[in-house]
Design an enzyme around this catalytic site. Structure first.
Site, short mmCIF file in Angstrom:
data_model
loop_
_atom_site.label_atom_id
_atom_site.label_comp_id
_atom_site.label_asym_id
_atom_site.label_seq_id
_atom_site.Cartn_x
_atom_site.Cartn_y
_atom_site.Cartn_z
N SER A 240 -7.19 9.13 -3.28
CA SER A 240 -7.24 10.34 -4.12
C SER A 240 -8.67 10.83 -4.29
O SER A 240 -8.95 12.03 -4.19
CB SER A 240 -6.57 10.11 -5.47
OG SER A 240 -7.05 8.94 -6.09
N HIS A 270 -0.45 4.20 -2.79
CA HIS A 270 -1.49 4.54 -3.79
C HIS A 270 -0.79 4.74 -5.14
O HIS A 270 -0.07 3.85 -5.60
CB HIS A 270 -2.24 5.78 -3.28
CG HIS A 270 -3.52 6.09 -3.98
ND1 HIS A 270 -4.17 5.21 -4.81
CD2 HIS A 270 -4.29 7.22 -3.98
CE1 HIS A 270 -5.28 5.77 -5.28
NE2 HIS A 270 -5.37 7.01 -4.79
N HIS A 317 -4.70 -5.18 -2.97
CA HIS A 317 -5.70 -4.12 -3.12
C HIS A 317 -6.61 -4.10 -1.90
O HIS A 317 -6.88 -5.15 -1.30
CB HIS A 317 -6.55 -4.30 -4.39
CG HIS A 317 -7.19 -3.03 -4.82
ND1 HIS A 317 -8.40 -2.62 -4.34
CD2 HIS A 317 -6.76 -2.05 -5.66
CE1 HIS A 317 -8.69 -1.45 -4.88
NE2 HIS A 317 -7.72 -1.08 -5.69
N ARG A 326 -7.92 -3.55 -14.88
CA ARG A 326 -7.09 -2.50 -15.49
C ARG A 326 -5.70 -3.06 -15.80
O ARG A 326 -5.07 -2.69 -16.77
CB ARG A 326 -6.99 -1.29 -14.56
CG ARG A 326 -8.32 -0.66 -14.22
CD ARG A 326 -8.19 0.39 -13.13
NE ARG A 326 -7.72 -0.16 -11.86
CZ ARG A 326 -7.47 0.55 -10.77
NH1 ARG A 326 -7.65 1.86 -10.80
NH2 ARG A 326 -7.06 -0.02 -9.66
N ASP A 372 -1.07 -0.71 -11.16
CA ASP A 372 0.27 -0.13 -11.20
C ASP A 372 1.35 -1.12 -11.62
O ASP A 372 2.47 -0.72 -11.95
CB ASP A 372 0.63 0.44 -9.81
CG ASP A 372 -0.29 1.59 -9.45
OD1 ASP A 372 -0.53 2.43 -10.32
OD2 ASP A 372 -0.77 1.63 -8.31
N ARG A 398 -6.86 10.48 -13.19
CA ARG A 398 -7.73 10.49 -12.00
C ARG A 398 -8.50 11.81 -11.88
O ARG A 398 -9.64 11.83 -11.41
CB ARG A 398 -6.86 10.20 -10.76
CG ARG A 398 -7.58 10.05 -9.43
CD ARG A 398 -8.73 9.06 -9.44
NE ARG A 398 -8.50 7.74 -9.93
CZ ARG A 398 -8.21 6.67 -9.21
NH1 ARG A 398 -8.12 6.77 -7.92
NH2 ARG A 398 -8.06 5.48 -9.77
N ARG A 418 -17.87 15.47 7.70
CA ARG A 418 -17.40 15.66 9.07
C ARG A 418 -17.80 14.46 9.92
O ARG A 418 -18.78 14.50 10.68
CB ARG A 418 -18.01 16.95 9.62
CG ARG A 418 -17.42 17.65 10.85
CD ARG A 418 -16.50 16.86 11.65
NE ARG A 418 -15.99 17.57 12.81
CZ ARG A 418 -15.59 16.94 13.89
NH1 ARG A 418 -15.66 15.61 13.97
NH2 ARG A 418 -15.11 17.63 14.91
N1 NMX Z 1 3.20 -6.98 -0.49
C1 NMX Z 1 3.45 -7.32 0.79
N2 NMX Z 1 2.53 -7.25 1.77
C2 NMX Z 1 1.30 -6.84 1.42
C3 NMX Z 1 0.96 -6.50 0.10
C4 NMX Z 1 1.97 -6.55 -0.88
N3 NMX Z 1 1.77 -6.20 -2.14
N4 NMX Z 1 -0.35 -6.13 0.07
C5 NMX Z 1 -0.80 -6.23 1.34
N5 NMX Z 1 0.19 -6.64 2.15
C6 NMX Z 1 0.17 -6.79 3.60
C7 NMX Z 1 -0.16 -5.43 4.21
O1 NMX Z 1 1.00 -4.60 4.28
C8 NMX Z 1 -0.72 -5.83 5.56
O2 NMX Z 1 0.37 -6.16 6.38
P1 NMX Z 1 0.31 -5.88 7.98
O3 NMX Z 1 -0.79 -6.75 8.49
O4 NMX Z 1 1.67 -6.26 8.43
O5 NMX Z 1 0.00 -4.42 8.13
C9 NMX Z 1 -1.47 -7.12 5.21
O6 NMX Z 1 -0.90 -7.62 4.00
C10 NMX Z 1 -2.96 -6.92 5.02
O7 NMX Z 1 -3.17 -5.91 4.05
P2 NMX Z 1 -4.48 -5.93 3.11
O8 NMX Z 1 -5.65 -5.82 3.99
O9 NMX Z 1 -4.42 -7.08 2.16
O10 NMX Z 1 -4.26 -4.62 2.22
P3 NMX Z 1 -4.65 -3.11 2.56
O11 NMX Z 1 -6.08 -2.90 2.21
O12 NMX Z 1 -4.24 -2.71 3.94
O13 NMX Z 1 -3.69 -2.32 1.56
C11 NMX Z 1 -2.58 -1.94 -0.48
C12 NMX Z 1 -3.89 -2.32 0.18
C13 NMX Z 1 -2.82 -1.70 -1.96
C14 NMX Z 1 -2.09 -0.61 0.15
C15 NMX Z 1 -1.54 -3.06 -0.26
O14 NMX Z 1 -1.97 -4.23 -0.93
C16 NMX Z 1 -0.15 -2.69 -0.71
O15 NMX Z 1 0.60 -2.10 0.08
N6 NMX Z 1 0.24 -3.01 -2.00
C17 NMX Z 1 1.52 -2.60 -2.54
C18 NMX Z 1 1.48 -1.14 -2.95
C19 NMX Z 1 0.61 -0.95 -4.15
O16 NMX Z 1 0.68 -1.67 -5.14
N7 NMX Z 1 -0.24 0.09 -4.10
C20 NMX Z 1 -1.06 0.48 -5.25
C21 NMX Z 1 -2.54 0.13 -5.11
C22 NMX Z 1 -3.29 0.56 -6.33
N8 NMX Z 1 -3.28 2.00 -6.51
O17 NMX Z 1 -2.99 2.49 -7.54
O18 NMX Z 1 -3.58 2.76 -5.58
C1 MLT Z 2 -7.23 3.33 -7.25
O1 MLT Z 2 -7.27 3.28 -8.50
O2 MLT Z 2 -7.67 4.32 -6.64
C2 MLT Z 2 -6.57 2.23 -6.52
O3 MLT Z 2 -6.77 1.01 -7.14
C3 MLT Z 2 -6.82 2.23 -5.04
C4 MLT Z 2 -8.21 1.92 -4.56
O4 MLT Z 2 -9.16 1.76 -5.30
O5 MLT Z 2 -8.33 1.82 -3.31
#
Ligand code: NMX
Ligand code: MLT
Length: 446
Positions: A240, A270, A317, A326, A372, A398, A418
């Site tokens: 975002s 996100h 994360h 948080r 979250d 945000r 860019r």
């Molecule tokens: N549950 C299952 N698998 C997970 C999770 C989770 N909560 N978190 C990471 N992984 C997996 C991810 O999908 C990836 O799998 P693959 O290799 O098959 O693609 C692997 O672990 C490595 O991912 P990471 O490097 O640990 O995480 P990345 O930086 O790519 O993604 C998130 C970060 C936040 C997108 C990921 O942890 C996630 O999908 N969490 C669940 C959704 C979530 O809670 N999002 C909110 C984040 C906070 N916000 O507000 O934005």
């Molecule tokens: C956020 O608050 O933006 C989320 O935790 C995601 C991030 O920092 O990558």
């Protein structure tokens, strides 16, 4: 000119030479190198953005202008009798880097109150959406449509000196932020209350007025002050923040940029995760017929989710490597105010069972909960059961941080963003791979 704007102007004048010096005298200094896995992996960890509003340490969590969340909640002024600080005070802190006095905050509360009225066409726009629309779509569209109010856009077309860009951007940001609670609560009443709307109370602060328009009693005003503050900023690279900054870099105004920010937040990886957590927990409750699961049953539910190839919402994360502060802050609030809430009990059990499972699965780099995993539970407890609305609440918070960022982007003259892209074949060449395609093309050239 308001005190805040006058102080901001002075800060900008003081700050500009630092950026100019870095650029002119140290522009060639190497900060980081980039690897193929970073290019193919969503630029994870690549140090390529700058913001002074907040910084995210992987182990410690977020600091706003150098202050930990604990400091922020302790030091910012609070309304009389309130547990949580004024959201307006946070905006002052993010913008200036200084803890405001009571009178600074009072001035800002007044500014927001004066700017909160929505033009009629925004109500008409919201009314025109079908009730099956997602509230984030309506929210983004309403903010986008306010673009016609932009001072920046008007002044830019009339011809404006670059050094003055920050000024109408500041005006746009204040006008927009003041209107977001009105927009969000109007969407809420349209979608979930048959259009029965509660008009705002101009004598209340932003958090108090939001609770008032939602028709909620205390301590929901504190819930929302806490909510908006913890969601306001998370340094520059999250989707975002980055979307808002990117769009603003083409000199799109605050409304266009914050609408883009909202669209980025609306994805399930996100901000939408806050709704996903509640949806997932309700699936679990349905499976359990409303009874609290045993630890073994909870573990099984988590594994079932993973085995279906789904993520566990609210966990993991991209930067953090510890439990999100948080999350902890909201957990502390929940322990004080809703310890017996059945959904909080589920969340509490997840806090215990999910990290070891994610570790055992061995994929997620951070097995701990993020913001979250807790926010929706609190909303649910205070009667906001329409969980597809939760990301709108995240969006209001945000927008406060991203607006402060955009004002400073304009003040420091950050240019159009860019980066350069490459082709897969170029990456293969860099890696020393002789791909079939590369060989074929080489042959064709001969
Ligand atoms: N549950 C299952 N698998 C997970 C999770 C989770 N909560 N978190 C990471 N992984 C997996 C991810 O999908 C990836 O799998 P693959 O290799 O098959 O693609 C692997 O672990 C490595 O991912 P990471 O490097 O640990 O995480 P990345 O930086 O790519 O993604 C998130 C970060 C936040 C997108 C990921 O942890 C996630 O999908 N969490 C669940 C959704 C979530 O809670 N999002 C909110 C984040 C906070 N916000 O507000 O934005
Ligand atoms: C956020 O608050 O933006 C989320 O935790 C995601 C991030 O920092 O990558």
């Amino acid at each position: 000119m308001s005190n805040l704007k006058r102080k901001l102007h002075a800060k900008i004048e003081e700050w500009r030479p630092r950026t100019t010096k870095l650029l002119k005298e140290h522009g060639d200094v190497v900060v980081d190198q980039v690897t193929i896995s970073q290019i193919l992996g969503g630029m994870r960890g690549l140090k390529s953005l700058v913001t002074d509003i907040s910084y995210l340490d992987p182990d410690e969590g977020i600091r706003y202008r150098g202050y930990t969340l604990h400091d922020v909640f302790e030091k910012l002024p609070k309304p009389k009798g309130a547990e949580m600080p004024y959201v307006e005070g946070l905006f002052h802190l993010l913008l200036l880097g200084e803890i405001p006095t009571e009178s600074d905050v009072a001035e800002l509360v007044d500014e927001f109150s004066k700017r909160r009225i929505l033009p009629r066409y925004i109500y008409e726009l919201i009314d025109a959406f079908p009730n099956c629309s997602h509230p984030m779509t309506i929210f983004s569209s309403a903010v986008l449509s306010l673009h016609r109010e932009s001072f920046f856009t008007k002044k830019y077309s009339a011809g404006m000196n670059k050094m003055d860009y920050w000024d109408p951007t500041y005006e746009d940001a204040l006008n927009m932020l003041a209107k977001l609670p009105e927009i969000a609560t109007y969407i809420y009443s349209k979608l979930y209350r048959d259009g029965n709307r509660i008009q705002s109370n101009p004598n209340l602060d932003l958090g108090g007025n939001f609770a008032f328009m939602m028709g909620k009693d205390k301590p929901y005003d504190d819930v929302m002050r806490m909510h908006f503050i913890v969601h306001s900023d998370h340094e520059g690279g999250n989707v975002s923040a980055h979307a808002g900054h990117l769009v603003a870099s083409s000199l799109s105004d605050v409304y266009l940029s914050i609408s883009a920010m909202i669209n980025g937040l609306a994805g399930p990886l996100h901000g939408l995760a806050s709704q996903e957590v509640l949806k997932w927990l309700h699936d679990l409750m349905d499976t359990m017929g409303g009874a609290c699961p045993t630890e073994a049953e909870m573990k099984q539910f988590v594994w079932n989710t993973l085995n279906k190839g789904h993520v566990i919402p609210g966990f993991g994360h991209a930067v953090l490597r510890k439990t999100d502060p948080r999350y902890l802050l909201q957990r502390e609030f929940s322990l004080n105010h809703l310890p017996e809430d059945p959904i909080f009990k589920y969340v509490d059990m997840l806090y215990k069972v999910v990290p070891p499972i994610l570790r055992e699965q061995g994929k997620a780099k951070n097995p701990f909960p993020n913001v979250d995993a807790q926010s929706g539970v609190i909303q649910w407890h205070y009667g906001v059961h329409e969980y597809d609305f939760y990301t709108v609440l995240f969006g209001i918070g945000r927008a406060i941080g991203i607006s402060a960022n955009i004002i400073w982007d304009r003040a420091l003259g950050y240019p159009l963003e860019r980066p350069k892209s490459l082709t897969t074949e170029m990456l293969e060449k860099i890696a020393g791979i002789n791909s079939e395609n590369a060989v074929k093309q080489e042959e064709e050239k001969k």
